[in-house]
Enzyme design. Structure first.
Site, PDB file in Angstrom:
ATOM      1  N   ASP A  11       0.831  -1.200   0.000  1.00 37.86           N
ATOM      2  CA  ASP A  11       0.000   0.000   0.000  1.00 37.86           C
ATOM      3  C   ASP A  11       0.871   1.258   0.000  1.00 37.86           C
ATOM      4  O   ASP A  11       1.952   1.275   0.594  1.00 37.86           O
ATOM      5  CB  ASP A  11      -0.892  -0.010   1.249  1.00 37.86           C
ATOM      6  CG  ASP A  11      -2.015   1.007   1.173  1.00 37.86           C
ATOM      7  OD1 ASP A  11      -2.299   1.498   0.071  1.00 37.86           O
ATOM      8  OD2 ASP A  11      -2.597   1.310   2.233  1.00 37.86           O
ATOM      9  N   ASN A  59     -10.298  -2.915  -7.440  1.00 38.36           N
ATOM     10  CA  ASN A  59      -9.466  -1.916  -8.113  1.00 38.36           C
ATOM     11  C   ASN A  59      -9.944  -1.567  -9.519  1.00 38.36           C
ATOM     12  O   ASN A  59      -9.492  -0.573 -10.100  1.00 38.36           O
ATOM     13  CB  ASN A  59      -8.007  -2.392  -8.178  1.00 38.36           C
ATOM     14  CG  ASN A  59      -7.287  -2.327  -6.850  1.00 38.36           C
ATOM     15  OD1 ASN A  59      -6.291  -3.015  -6.637  1.00 38.36           O
ATOM     16  ND2 ASN A  59      -7.779  -1.505  -5.922  1.00 38.36           N
TER      17      ASN A  59
END
Length: 239
Positions: A11, A59
């Site tokens: 991340d 995503n």
């Protein structure tokens, strides 16, 4: 002690880029370089399994230009790194739904798995188009079909039977899950498999992942007492 299976939620690529006044894709490119470092570092520390959260099933809602860039990076990574990974004895696994994936990418995934299938030094599991809820739903549907077809009865379903229908069948549960960039949540990653995993949350963004970051996380893990639901600490990882 060290983990047999390390999983990483990679991340912070976008925030890393923003802090430097760069476009998000530059952060993703730096993240790919961090992945290359991570595979090498984990292998040097003789950790047998590394799972990385590369692209979630959620995503796809990102801007089209960003998705196009990410798919290009995936293509480049597999094509450019496959020979080196294979030569280093790394076996590649992909987990996640294969539905709706572009044919050329699907072929890349399959070719990478087939080429490296006999490698034994290290296992690299790439979660692509992956979501834990989707994985669990697909497993439940597969078991429902098996019951409907008379292949098994409802009373035959237990944890072991369920796990055989997960994407991770044959893969050990992660001992340690690292998340970079300061967030402290799973974000739909390995929810079944993480039942007794240890967690380390790091403030550094994924593109800055290096040996010192990894070793700090491993040092934290080494201090943990793992109980697996019992009252007595149990060590089920290698020393």
């Amino acid at each position: 002690m060290k983990p047999d299976h390390l999983a990483i939620i990679m991340d912070g690529n976008g925030r890393w880029a923003k802090a430097r006044g760069l476009p998000r894709l530059a952060g993703h490119k730096a993240g790919v370089e961090a992945l290359r470092r991570a595979v090498r570092l984990v292998g040097e520390r003789e950790i047998k399994w590394l799972t990385v959260y590369a692209f979630s099933s959620e995503n796809w809602t990102r801007p089209a230009a960003e998705i196009t860039g990410l798919m290009g990076l995936l293509r480049h990574f597999v094509r450019s790194d496959l020979a080196e990974l294979h030569g280093s004895g790394v076996r590649i696994h992909f987990i996640g739904s294969r539905e709706g994936i572009e044919p050329d990418i699907l072929k890349l995934l399959q070719d990478a798995e087939n080429l490296t299938a006999q490698n034994t030094r290290m296992n690299l599991v790439i979660a692509f188009n992956y979501g834990a809820r989707d994985e669990i739903l697909r497993a439940a549907k597969a078991l429902a079909r098996a019951v409907s077809d008379g292949e098994c009865g409802v009373d035959d379903i237990d944890g072991c039977a369920f796990e055989k229908h997960l994407d991770t069948t044959g893969i050990p549960d992660p001992d340690l899950i690292i998340r970079t960039s300061g967030e402290q949540r799973l974000s739909n990653f390995l929810m079944w498999q993480a039942a007794y995993s240890e967690f380390v949350f790091l403030d550094s963004h994924w593109p800055d992942f290096d040996a010192s970051v990894l070793d700090d996380a491993l040092a934290q893990f080494a201090k943990r007492e793992r109980r697996f639901g019992g009252t007595t600490a149990v060590n089920l990882v290698s020393s």
